[in-house]
Design a protein around this motif. Structure first.
Motif, PDB file in Angstrom:
ATOM      1  N   ASP A  69       0.596  -4.314  -6.790  1.00 22.78           N
ATOM      2  CA  ASP A  69       1.034  -5.712  -6.800  1.00 22.78           C
ATOM      3  C   ASP A  69       1.708  -6.000  -8.132  1.00 22.78           C
ATOM      4  O   ASP A  69       1.955  -5.083  -8.926  1.00 22.78           O
ATOM      5  CB  ASP A  69      -0.118  -6.680  -6.489  1.00 22.78           C
TER       6      ASP A  69
ATOM      7  N   ILE B   8       1.974  -7.293   3.761  1.00 21.58           N
ATOM      8  CA  ILE B   8       1.871  -6.263   2.728  1.00 21.58           C
ATOM      9  C   ILE B   8       2.685  -5.050   3.158  1.00 21.58           C
ATOM     10  O   ILE B   8       2.532  -4.548   4.272  1.00 21.58           O
ATOM     11  CB  ILE B   8       0.394  -5.870   2.494  1.00 21.58           C
TER      12      ILE B   8
ATOM     13  N   GLU C 292      -8.142  -7.139  -3.436  1.00 17.58           N
ATOM     14  CA  GLU C 292      -7.216  -6.768  -2.369  1.00 17.58           C
ATOM     15  C   GLU C 292      -7.326  -5.281  -2.013  1.00 17.58           C
ATOM     16  O   GLU C 292      -6.987  -4.893  -0.909  1.00 17.58           O
ATOM     17  CB  GLU C 292      -5.774  -7.085  -2.777  1.00 17.58           C
ATOM     18  N   VAL C 293      -7.789  -4.477  -2.949  1.00 18.51           N
ATOM     19  CA  VAL C 293      -7.950  -3.048  -2.676  1.00 18.51           C
ATOM     20  C   VAL C 293      -8.879  -2.832  -1.499  1.00 18.51           C
ATOM     21  O   VAL C 293      -8.581  -2.088  -0.559  1.00 18.51           O
ATOM     22  CB  VAL C 293      -8.484  -2.310  -3.925  1.00 18.51           C
TER      23      VAL C 293
ATOM     24  N   ALA D  26      -7.399  -4.546   1.878  1.00 22.51           N
ATOM     25  CA  ALA D  26      -6.211  -3.943   2.491  1.00 22.51           C
ATOM     26  C   ALA D  26      -6.409  -2.489   2.894  1.00 22.51           C
ATOM     27  O   ALA D  26      -5.710  -1.992   3.762  1.00 22.51           O
ATOM     28  CB  ALA D  26      -5.022  -4.051   1.536  1.00 22.51           C
TER      29      ALA D  26
ATOM     30  N   VAL E 279      -3.199  -6.217   6.711  1.00 18.64           N
ATOM     31  CA  VAL E 279      -1.889  -5.878   6.159  1.00 18.64           C
ATOM     32  C   VAL E 279      -0.793  -6.674   6.859  1.00 18.64           C
ATOM     33  O   VAL E 279       0.105  -7.228   6.209  1.00 18.64           O
ATOM     34  CB  VAL E 279      -1.638  -4.363   6.294  1.00 18.64           C
TER      35      VAL E 279
ATOM     36  N   ILE F 298      -5.485   2.177   6.217  1.00 22.54           N
ATOM     37  CA  ILE F 298      -5.229   0.760   5.966  1.00 22.54           C
ATOM     38  C   ILE F 298      -6.000  -0.127   6.931  1.00 22.54           C
ATOM     39  O   ILE F 298      -6.390   0.291   8.013  1.00 22.54           O
ATOM     40  CB  ILE F 298      -3.724   0.439   6.078  1.00 22.54           C
TER      41      ILE F 298
ATOM     42  N   TYR G 226      -3.156   0.584  -3.889  1.00 22.93           N
ATOM     43  CA  TYR G 226      -2.636  -0.772  -3.719  1.00 22.93           C
ATOM     44  C   TYR G 226      -1.812  -1.144  -4.940  1.00 22.93           C
ATOM     45  O   TYR G 226      -2.243  -0.944  -6.079  1.00 22.93           O
ATOM     46  CB  TYR G 226      -3.787  -1.758  -3.531  1.00 22.93           C
TER      47      TYR G 226
ATOM     48  N   ILE H  75       0.865  -1.167   0.000  1.00 28.66           N
ATOM     49  CA  ILE H  75       0.000   0.000   0.000  1.00 28.66           C
ATOM     50  C   ILE H  75       0.902   1.218   0.000  1.00 28.66           C
ATOM     51  O   ILE H  75       1.783   1.350   0.857  1.00 28.66           O
ATOM     52  CB  ILE H  75      -0.930   0.027   1.227  1.00 28.66           C
TER      53      ILE H  75
END
Length: 335
Positions: free
Chosen positions: A78, A63, A157-158, A161, A58, A53, A76, A41
């Motif tokens: 990746d 993360i 995941e957005v 997280a 996390v 967050i 986010y 992040i």
């Protein structure tokens, strides 16, 4: 244009250190930097990390959480996301001119049938769905404009997280932020992995700039980048910082972004003021915060403090009266 080769590094702390090092130390020419980060992040310069967050998620999923020097909101990253950064001389026509820096990328996407366009403050969208967010930072002499390109990110995941604020959801007119984000892969006629995509975008930019060259950092330069990473981007103080003591919180979403004020008032005087948000500004808000220390929490005195301030330097196109109203509106708490 010089392309800076990051040698395949995926540690966001190193990549952000490399970007800042190049900005502050490389000769005053135009540069392009690409990087792909492992799950992380990236927090905007003015944001309160712990409120942006989902900390337990996390930590459980290892993360990275890293603060960048540019404004804007948390994003986010990746392995399905390509980040680009144009590093140039600062000039008033370039700062907050996101079209200038995104137009070459948009043109390349359009060439393969992706109907991308710049919309809103700083987003590249396809069919009103966001595929890229952009931000800028300036030292006064040099600046960069950087952005994301969501090729094939894990969009779920957005929401897992990040703590997405209701004010942002309402301002976008959707039930969720997830629903308005898209991967570029959804619009491609043929599948493309992130490495092929990186090469494709880079070759397209090479065609736009025939004098392109590639630069590899020296061992001494990499040593300096890693030192910056250790002293800044890998530290808790930079990435999280301590939560401020406050007894007044006032926040509002404006067209330029959300501004969240934390004010600690003792015996009628402002002991501390912290300003958070996803806005873009040229000057650091810390210098604005310091002007209020020790001043009476009184509308007349606050107005007096603000009188010589060029408020646009800190927030962009924000009316000073709107900031005054947020800082000291009609509904005041009993202290």
């Amino acid at each position: 244009m010089i392309f800076i080769e990051n040698e395949g590094i995926t540690d966001p702390r190193v990549n952000l250190a490399l970007e800042e090092y190049a900005l502050r130390n490389f000769p005053a020419r135009d540069y392009l930097l690409f990087y792909i980060n492992e799950p992380s992040i990236i927090i905007g310069r003015n944001q309160n990390t712990l409120e942006e967050i989902n900390l337990s998620y996390v930590e459980e999923n290892n993360i990275h959480v890293v603060r960048r020097v540019s404004g804007g909101g948390a994003v986010y990253h990746d392995f399905g996301n390509l980040n680009f950064s144009f590093i140039t001389n600062h000039d008033v026509k370039s700062l907050n001119n996101f079209l200038k820096f995104t137009e070459p990328v948009i043109k390349i996407l359009n060439s393969i049938g992706v109907a991308a366009e710049l919309k809103g403050r700083n987003d590249i969208v396809v069919n009103d769905r966001k595929i890229s967010g952009n931000a800028q930072f300036s030292t006064g002499k040099r600046m960069f404009s950087h952005g994301t390109l969501l090729l094939d990110s894990d969009l779920d995941e957005v929401t897992r997280a990040l703590n997405v604020k209701m004010s942002k959801i309402i301002s976008k007119g959707h039930k969720s932020v997830r629903s308005r984000v898209a991967n570029i892969s959804e619009f491609l006629p043929e599948p493309m992995d992130i490495h092929h995509f990186r090469s494709f975008i880079l070759k397209g930019l090479y065609r736009e700039e025939p004098d392109f060259e590639t630069y590899h950092l020296s061992p001494d330069e990499w040593k300096a980048v890693h030192q910056l990473k250790e002293e800044k981007y890998a530290t808790w103080d930079w990435n999280y910082g301590s939560s401020p003591k406050f007894n007044i919180q006032r926040s509002k979403r404006f067209p330029i972004g959300e501004i969240d004020l934390r004010i600690f008032v003792e015996k009628g005087h402002i002991e501390s003021l912290r300003i958070f948000g996803d806005f873009f500004g040229k000057e650091p808000v810390e210098s604005l915060e310091s002007l209020f220390h020790g001043r009476r929490y009184d509308r007349e005195e606050i107005s007096e403090v603000l009188e010589p301030v060029v408020i646009e330097d800190y927030f962009g196109a924000l009316d000073k009266e709107d900031f005054l109203e947020l800082l000291y509106g009609e509904d005041q708490p009993d202290l």
